[in-house]
Design a protein around this motif. Sequence first.
Motif, PDB file in Angstrom:
ATOM      1  N   LYS A  35      39.537  59.689  35.864  1.00  0.00           N
ATOM      2  CA  LYS A  35      40.616  59.045  36.610  1.00  0.00           C
ATOM      3  C   LYS A  35      40.061  57.775  37.215  1.00  0.00           C
ATOM      4  CE  LYS A  35      44.078  60.056  40.126  1.00  0.00           C
ATOM      5  NZ  LYS A  35      44.962  59.029  39.718  1.00  0.00           N
ATOM      6  N   PHE A  36      40.525  56.634  36.720  1.00  0.00           N
ATOM      7  CA  PHE A  36      39.959  55.362  37.121  1.00  0.00           C
ATOM      8  C   PHE A  36      40.091  55.092  38.609  1.00  0.00           C
ATOM      9  CE2 PHE A  36      40.884  54.647  32.631  1.00  0.00           C
ATOM     10  CZ  PHE A  36      39.623  54.285  32.222  1.00  0.00           C
ATOM     11  N   GLY A  37      41.162  55.517  39.211  1.00  0.00           N
ATOM     12  CA  GLY A  37      41.382  55.229  40.632  1.00  0.00           C
ATOM     13  C   GLY A  37      40.306  55.803  41.529  1.00  0.00           C
ATOM     14  N   LYS A  44      38.140  51.386  47.462  1.00  0.00           N
ATOM     15  CA  LYS A  44      37.866  51.573  48.875  1.00  0.00           C
ATOM     16  C   LYS A  44      38.463  50.450  49.719  1.00  0.00           C
ATOM     17  CE  LYS A  44      33.639  54.106  48.036  1.00  0.00           C
ATOM     18  NZ  LYS A  44      32.195  54.087  48.057  1.00  0.00           N
ATOM     19  N   HIS A  45      38.838  49.362  49.062  1.00  0.00           N
ATOM     20  CA  HIS A  45      39.436  48.234  49.773  1.00  0.00           C
ATOM     21  C   HIS A  45      40.928  48.456  49.962  1.00  0.00           C
ATOM     22  CE1 HIS A  45      35.791  46.325  48.077  1.00  0.00           C
ATOM     23  NE2 HIS A  45      35.800  45.710  49.236  1.00  0.00           N
ATOM     24  N   ARG A  46      41.472  47.801  50.942  1.00  0.00           N
ATOM     25  CA  ARG A  46      42.924  47.805  51.154  1.00  0.00           C
ATOM     26  C   ARG A  46      43.445  46.460  50.661  1.00  0.00           C
ATOM     27  NH1 ARG A  46      44.284  52.728  52.160  1.00  0.00           N
ATOM     28  NH2 ARG A  46      43.545  53.665  54.069  1.00  0.00           N
ATOM     29  N   TYR A  47      44.075  46.496  49.505  1.00  0.00           N
ATOM     30  CA  TYR A  47      44.660  45.288  48.952  1.00  0.00           C
ATOM     31  C   TYR A  47      46.131  45.241  49.319  1.00  0.00           C
ATOM     32  CZ  TYR A  47      40.513  45.489  45.965  1.00  0.00           C
ATOM     33  OH  TYR A  47      39.235  45.548  45.492  1.00  0.00           O
ATOM     34  N   SER A  48      46.630  44.031  49.552  1.00  0.00           N
ATOM     35  CA  SER A  48      48.065  43.908  49.819  1.00  0.00           C
ATOM     36  C   SER A  48      48.804  44.062  48.491  1.00  0.00           C
ATOM     37  CB  SER A  48      48.374  42.545  50.444  1.00  0.00           C
ATOM     38  OG  SER A  48      48.301  41.530  49.477  1.00  0.00           O
ATOM     39  N   SER A  65      41.353  35.126  42.852  1.00  0.00           N
ATOM     40  CA  SER A  65      41.324  36.091  43.950  1.00  0.00           C
ATOM     41  C   SER A  65      39.968  36.791  43.991  1.00  0.00           C
ATOM     42  CB  SER A  65      42.434  37.132  43.737  1.00  0.00           C
ATOM     43  OG  SER A  65      42.224  38.264  44.539  1.00  0.00           O
ATOM     44  N   LYS A  66      39.290  36.682  45.128  1.00  0.00           N
ATOM     45  CA  LYS A  66      38.002  37.357  45.290  1.00  0.00           C
ATOM     46  C   LYS A  66      38.163  38.871  45.077  1.00  0.00           C
ATOM     47  CE  LYS A  66      34.255  37.915  48.620  1.00  0.00           C
ATOM     48  NZ  LYS A  66      33.792  37.620  49.967  1.00  0.00           N
ATOM     49  N   ASN A  67      39.215  39.429  45.645  1.00  0.00           N
ATOM     50  CA  ASN A  67      39.483  40.862  45.463  1.00  0.00           C
ATOM     51  C   ASN A  67      39.869  41.179  44.022  1.00  0.00           C
ATOM     52  OD1 ASN A  67      38.982  41.569  48.144  1.00  0.00           O
ATOM     53  ND2 ASN A  67      41.089  41.161  48.752  1.00  0.00           N
ATOM     54  N   GLY A  68      40.594  40.274  43.381  1.00  0.00           N
ATOM     55  CA  GLY A  68      40.975  40.462  41.990  1.00  0.00           C
ATOM     56  C   GLY A  68      39.758  40.498  41.083  1.00  0.00           C
ATOM     57  N   VAL A  69      38.827  39.593  41.321  1.00  0.00           N
ATOM     58  CA  VAL A  69      37.588  39.567  40.532  1.00  0.00           C
ATOM     59  C   VAL A  69      36.810  40.854  40.754  1.00  0.00           C
ATOM     60  CG1 VAL A  69      35.335  38.434  40.296  1.00  0.00           C
ATOM     61  CG2 VAL A  69      37.420  37.049  40.394  1.00  0.00           C
ATOM     62  N   ALA A  70      36.747  41.319  42.008  1.00  0.00           N
ATOM     63  CA  ALA A  70      36.012  42.561  42.303  1.00  0.00           C
ATOM     64  C   ALA A  70      36.662  43.763  41.607  1.00  0.00           C
ATOM     65  CB  ALA A  70      35.954  42.790  43.816  1.00  0.00           C
ATOM     66  N   ALA A  71      37.986  43.843  41.644  1.00  0.00           N
ATOM     67  CA  ALA A  71      38.690  44.954  41.001  1.00  0.00           C
ATOM     68  C   ALA A  71      38.531  44.883  39.478  1.00  0.00           C
ATOM     69  CB  ALA A  71      40.173  44.936  41.383  1.00  0.00           C
ATOM     70  N   ALA A 168      45.118  52.923  33.999  1.00  0.00           N
ATOM     71  CA  ALA A 168      45.363  53.802  35.138  1.00  0.00           C
ATOM     72  C   ALA A 168      44.685  53.232  36.386  1.00  0.00           C
ATOM     73  CB  ALA A 168      44.833  55.208  34.834  1.00  0.00           C
ATOM     74  N   TYR A 169      43.610  52.524  36.193  1.00  0.00           N
ATOM     75  CA  TYR A 169      42.877  51.912  37.310  1.00  0.00           C
ATOM     76  C   TYR A 169      43.769  50.914  38.054  1.00  0.00           C
ATOM     77  CZ  TYR A 169      39.028  49.601  39.766  1.00  0.00           C
ATOM     78  OH  TYR A 169      38.211  49.083  40.726  1.00  0.00           O
ATOM     79  N   TYR A 170      44.405  50.010  37.313  1.00  0.00           N
ATOM     80  CA  TYR A 170      45.296  49.028  37.939  1.00  0.00           C
ATOM     81  C   TYR A 170      46.522  49.719  38.536  1.00  0.00           C
ATOM     82  CZ  TYR A 170      48.373  45.024  38.617  1.00  0.00           C
ATOM     83  OH  TYR A 170      49.224  44.100  39.169  1.00  0.00           O
ATOM     84  N   ARG A 171      47.065  50.704  37.830  1.00  0.00           N
ATOM     85  CA  ARG A 171      48.214  51.459  38.360  1.00  0.00           C
ATOM     86  C   ARG A 171      47.849  52.109  39.691  1.00  0.00           C
ATOM     87  NH1 ARG A 171      49.135  53.079  33.434  1.00  0.00           N
ATOM     88  NH2 ARG A 171      48.160  55.116  33.656  1.00  0.00           N
ATOM     89  N   ASP A 172      46.646  52.688  39.765  1.00  0.00           N
ATOM     90  CA  ASP A 172      46.197  53.318  41.006  1.00  0.00           C
ATOM     91  C   ASP A 172      46.069  52.298  42.139  1.00  0.00           C
ATOM     92  OD1 ASP A 172      46.141  55.760  39.755  1.00  0.00           O
ATOM     93  OD2 ASP A 172      43.948  55.893  39.665  1.00  0.00           O
ATOM     94  N   LEU A 173      45.539  51.109  41.813  1.00  0.00           N
ATOM     95  CA  LEU A 173      45.426  50.057  42.834  1.00  0.00           C
ATOM     96  C   LEU A 173      46.810  49.660  43.343  1.00  0.00           C
ATOM     97  CD1 LEU A 173      42.713  47.695  41.306  1.00  0.00           C
ATOM     98  CD2 LEU A 173      42.453  49.209  43.278  1.00  0.00           C
ATOM     99  N   THR A 174      47.764  49.542  42.432  1.00  0.00           N
ATOM    100  CA  THR A 174      49.136  49.181  42.807  1.00  0.00           C
ATOM    101  C   THR A 174      49.756  50.263  43.682  1.00  0.00           C
ATOM    102  OG1 THR A 174      49.343  47.988  40.719  1.00  0.00           O
ATOM    103  CG2 THR A 174      51.376  48.466  41.888  1.00  0.00           C
ATOM    104  N   GLU A 175      49.571  51.523  43.278  1.00  0.00           N
ATOM    105  CA  GLU A 175      50.113  52.638  44.072  1.00  0.00           C
ATOM    106  C   GLU A 175      49.482  52.701  45.454  1.00  0.00           C
ATOM    107  OE1 GLU A 175      49.600  56.164  41.700  1.00  0.00           O
ATOM    108  OE2 GLU A 175      50.938  55.406  40.132  1.00  0.00           O
ATOM    109  N   GLN A 176      48.182  52.479  45.536  1.00  0.00           N
ATOM    110  CA  GLN A 176      47.505  52.485  46.834  1.00  0.00           C
ATOM    111  C   GLN A 176      48.035  51.368  47.729  1.00  0.00           C
ATOM    112  OE1 GLN A 176      43.290  52.269  46.213  1.00  0.00           O
ATOM    113  NE2 GLN A 176      43.233  54.187  45.075  1.00  0.00           N
ATOM    114  N   ALA A 177      48.194  50.181  47.143  1.00  0.00           N
ATOM    115  CA  ALA A 177      48.720  49.055  47.919  1.00  0.00           C
ATOM    116  C   ALA A 177      50.150  49.332  48.358  1.00  0.00           C
ATOM    117  CB  ALA A 177      48.644  47.770  47.095  1.00  0.00           C
ATOM    118  N   MET A 178      50.947  49.944  47.489  1.00  0.00           N
ATOM    119  CA  MET A 178      52.328  50.262  47.818  1.00  0.00           C
ATOM    120  C   MET A 178      52.392  51.312  48.930  1.00  0.00           C
ATOM    121  SD  MET A 178      55.394  51.013  45.102  1.00  0.00           S
ATOM    122  CE  MET A 178      54.520  50.087  43.892  1.00  0.00           C
ATOM    123  N   SER A 179      51.579  52.351  48.816  1.00  0.00           N
ATOM    124  CA  SER A 179      51.608  53.405  49.832  1.00  0.00           C
ATOM    125  C   SER A 179      51.074  52.885  51.159  1.00  0.00           C
ATOM    126  CB  SER A 179      50.835  54.640  49.377  1.00  0.00           C
ATOM    127  OG  SER A 179      49.466  54.361  49.264  1.00  0.00           O
TER     128      SER A 179
END
Length: 188
Positions: A35-37, A44-48, A65-71, A168-179
């Motif tokens: 599970k990529f997330g 571990k970061h909080r992305y908007s 995006s510094k965060n985008g490059v890291a992700a 799934a990794y990007y989907r998880d990042l999106t879901e985390q940001a949404m939640s």
Amino acid sequence: MCRGLAALPASCLERAKEFKSRLGILLHKPEFGCKFGNMGKATKHRYSLEEVLGWKDSFENLLRSKNGVAAFHEFLKTEFSEENLEFWLACEEYKRTRSKGKLSAKANRIFEDFVQSEAPREVNLDHETREATRRNVIAATSDCFEEAQVKTHTLMEKDSYPRFLKSAYYRDLTEQAMSHKMSKPVHT
């Protein structure tokens, strides 16, 4: 006794590259339970939400995006293909080098790490580009990696970036940001 990569027969290096490729494919198959997330530091970061969704607009938005490059880097690690982004970033830093004295040393280091055949973090370049870059490094200028960097950028944009967006990794990042956005109290 360790002989180093250069001392290994070519057949061993080819088998190692094939193994790396196959392992990357296996990590993407859901039946293997990955599970990529839950992988990497990026989660571990909080992305908007706006930031994460902005990465989908264009590859350039992601790279700005510094965060985008890291992700994206964390995702590429799961595919064992982070060397392309690392090379691109090394070239970006190299272009900002103002000291003529440091250009040659940095150029040689980048060439040895990423461009030369059987480099530790070898990027996928055709023979002509590799040779042109080798000649450019001899008389190092701030744009001696330009052709190789453009080819690597194109490869990431057309290959790795679409897989990142579908992962799934990007989907998880999106879901985390949404939640995270939904859990913030609304100020009136």
